[in-house]
Scaffold this motif. Structure first.
Motif, PDB file in Angstrom:
ATOM      1  N   ILE A   1       1.028  -1.290   0.089  1.00 46.95           N
ATOM      2  CA  ILE A   1      -0.111  -0.208   0.229  1.00 46.95           C
ATOM      3  C   ILE A   1       0.581   1.172   0.148  1.00 46.95           C
ATOM      4  O   ILE A   1       0.949   1.907  -0.552  1.00 46.95           O
ATOM      5  CB  ILE A   1      -0.571  -0.022   1.229  1.00 46.95           C
ATOM      6  N   GLY A   2       1.612   0.784   0.866  1.00 44.89           N
ATOM      7  CA  GLY A   2       2.805   2.348   0.821  1.00 44.89           C
ATOM      8  C   GLY A   2       3.172   3.488   2.278  1.00 44.89           C
ATOM      9  O   GLY A   2       2.786   1.834   3.169  1.00 44.89           O
ATOM     10  N   GLY A   3       2.699   4.415   2.694  1.00 40.51           N
ATOM     11  CA  GLY A   3       2.780   5.025   3.952  1.00 40.51           C
ATOM     12  C   GLY A   3       1.439   5.551   4.381  1.00 40.51           C
ATOM     13  O   GLY A   3       0.586   5.232   3.785  1.00 40.51           O
ATOM     14  N   CYS A   4       1.560   6.689   5.605  1.00 44.20           N
ATOM     15  CA  CYS A   4      -0.194   6.877   6.163  1.00 44.20           C
ATOM     16  C   CYS A   4      -0.796   8.033   5.345  1.00 44.20           C
ATOM     17  O   CYS A   4      -1.776   7.046   5.141  1.00 44.20           O
ATOM     18  CB  CYS A   4       0.747   7.368   7.429  1.00 44.20           C
ATOM     19  N   ASP A   5      -0.596   8.997   3.858  1.00 46.79           N
ATOM     20  CA  ASP A   5      -1.153   9.126   3.706  1.00 46.79           C
ATOM     21  C   ASP A   5      -1.415   7.949   2.105  1.00 46.79           C
ATOM     22  O   ASP A   5      -2.753   7.960   1.760  1.00 46.79           O
ATOM     23  CB  ASP A   5      -0.080  10.157   2.916  1.00 46.79           C
ATOM     24  N   ASP A   6      -0.786   6.974   2.033  1.00 42.68           N
ATOM     25  CA  ASP A   6      -2.062   6.379   1.051  1.00 42.68           C
ATOM     26  C   ASP A   6      -2.648   5.339   1.318  1.00 42.68           C
ATOM     27  O   ASP A   6      -3.539   4.714   1.511  1.00 42.68           O
ATOM     28  CB  ASP A   6      -0.159   5.481  -0.150  1.00 42.68           C
ATOM     29  N   LEU A   7      -2.392   4.764   2.768  1.00 42.44           N
ATOM     30  CA  LEU A   7      -3.028   4.426   3.722  1.00 42.44           C
ATOM     31  C   LEU A   7      -4.001   4.892   3.466  1.00 42.44           C
ATOM     32  O   LEU A   7      -5.606   4.277   3.771  1.00 42.44           O
ATOM     33  CB  LEU A   7      -2.730   3.795   5.102  1.00 42.44           C
ATOM     34  N   LYS A   8      -4.549   6.124   4.158  1.00 41.72           N
ATOM     35  CA  LYS A   8      -5.471   6.785   3.581  1.00 41.72           C
ATOM     36  C   LYS A   8      -6.416   6.686   2.688  1.00 41.72           C
ATOM     37  O   LYS A   8      -8.044   6.998   2.490  1.00 41.72           O
ATOM     38  CB  LYS A   8      -4.914   8.160   4.282  1.00 41.72           C
ATOM     39  N   LYS A   9      -5.627   7.169   1.542  1.00 42.23           N
ATOM     40  CA  LYS A   9      -6.101   7.306   0.537  1.00 42.23           C
ATOM     41  C   LYS A   9      -6.780   5.337  -0.218  1.00 42.23           C
ATOM     42  O   LYS A   9      -7.771   5.680  -0.789  1.00 42.23           O
ATOM     43  CB  LYS A   9      -5.164   7.194  -0.758  1.00 42.23           C
ATOM     44  N   PHE A  10      -6.074   4.707  -0.064  1.00 38.31           N
ATOM     45  CA  PHE A  10      -6.178   3.676   0.184  1.00 38.31           C
ATOM     46  C   PHE A  10      -8.065   2.792   0.522  1.00 38.31           C
ATOM     47  O   PHE A  10      -8.837   2.425   0.515  1.00 38.31           O
ATOM     48  CB  PHE A  10      -5.568   2.603   0.624  1.00 38.31           C
ATOM     49  N   LEU A  11      -7.925   3.772   1.457  1.00 34.69           N
ATOM     50  CA  LEU A  11      -9.253   3.253   2.382  1.00 34.69           C
ATOM     51  C   LEU A  11     -10.670   3.790   2.292  1.00 34.69           C
ATOM     52  O   LEU A  11     -11.509   3.985   2.410  1.00 34.69           O
ATOM     53  CB  LEU A  11      -9.003   3.619   4.073  1.00 34.69           C
ATOM     54  N   LYS A  12      -9.920   5.369   2.271  1.00 31.18           N
ATOM     55  CA  LYS A  12     -11.034   6.213   1.774  1.00 31.18           C
ATOM     56  C   LYS A  12     -12.190   5.155   0.409  1.00 31.18           C
ATOM     57  O   LYS A  12     -12.621   5.362   0.057  1.00 31.18           O
ATOM     58  CB  LYS A  12     -10.718   7.376   1.588  1.00 31.18           C
ATOM     59  N   GLU A  13     -11.222   5.006  -0.698  1.00 27.06           N
ATOM     60  CA  GLU A  13     -11.459   4.628  -2.139  1.00 27.06           C
ATOM     61  C   GLU A  13     -11.903   3.252  -1.699  1.00 27.06           C
ATOM     62  O   GLU A  13     -13.318   2.692  -2.449  1.00 27.06           O
ATOM     63  CB  GLU A  13     -10.464   3.647  -3.079  1.00 27.06           C
ATOM     64  N   LEU A  14     -11.798   2.301  -0.395  1.00 33.91           N
ATOM     65  CA  LEU A  14     -12.321   0.681  -0.341  1.00 33.91           C
ATOM     66  C   LEU A  14     -13.906   0.911   0.364  1.00 33.91           C
ATOM     67  O   LEU A  14     -14.650   0.583   0.352  1.00 33.91           O
ATOM     68  CB  LEU A  14     -11.790   0.740   0.818  1.00 33.91           C
ATOM     69  N   TYR A  15     -13.400   2.841   1.638  1.00 31.02           N
ATOM     70  CA  TYR A  15     -15.132   2.659   2.600  1.00 31.02           C
ATOM     71  C   TYR A  15     -15.579   3.628   2.020  1.00 31.02           C
ATOM     72  O   TYR A  15     -16.586   4.242   2.482  1.00 31.02           O
ATOM     73  CB  TYR A  15     -14.219   2.746   3.590  1.00 31.02           C
ATOM     74  N   GLY A  16     -15.039   5.349   1.195  1.00 30.42           N
ATOM     75  CA  GLY A  16     -14.950   6.038   0.236  1.00 30.42           C
ATOM     76  C   GLY A  16     -15.038   7.248   1.844  1.00 30.42           C
ATOM     77  O   GLY A  16     -14.487   6.691   2.899  1.00 30.42           O
ATOM     78  N   ASP A  17     -16.264   8.392   2.360  1.00 31.41           N
ATOM     79  CA  ASP A  17     -15.588   9.134   3.345  1.00 31.41           C
ATOM     80  C   ASP A  17     -15.864   8.833   4.773  1.00 31.41           C
ATOM     81  O   ASP A  17     -16.306   8.496   5.159  1.00 31.41           O
ATOM     82  CB  ASP A  17     -16.247  10.531   3.265  1.00 31.41           C
TER      83      ASP A  17
END
Length: 82
Positions: free
Chosen positions: A66-82
């Motif tokens: 996935i990457g780092g912290c910012d990448d995790l945030k993007k990943f979770l946003k894509e997966l679950y939405g806002d």
């Protein structure tokens, strides 16, 4: 999720907080006393900083970088939405 982190890293702490508050199961490996292993991970994933975050597919145990912290945030946003 697998998280490789260091105790003095604010992004690592933020990553752990996000996953814990989201109820996402994760395994945490601290790299503070394992510089050789940390260097191996940096080369393996071509990622120079911590945290190093991986998603593991439960059905086949394959890892997805996935990457780092910012990448995790993007990943979770894509997966679950806002």
């Amino acid at each position: 999720m697998i998280i490789y982190a260091k105790t003095d890293c604010e992004y690592c702490l933020e990553t752990i907080k996000i996953l814990s508050e989201s109820g996402i199961h994760h395994v945490l490996t601290l790299l503070d006393k394992a510089p050789d292993f940390h260097n191996k991970l940096k080369q393996q994933y071509e990622w120079p900083t911590v945290p190093i975050i991986l998603k593991v597919d439960k059905s086949n145990h394959k890892e997805e970088f996935i990457g780092g912290c910012d990448d995790l945030k993007k990943f979770l946003k894509e997966l679950y939405g806002d």
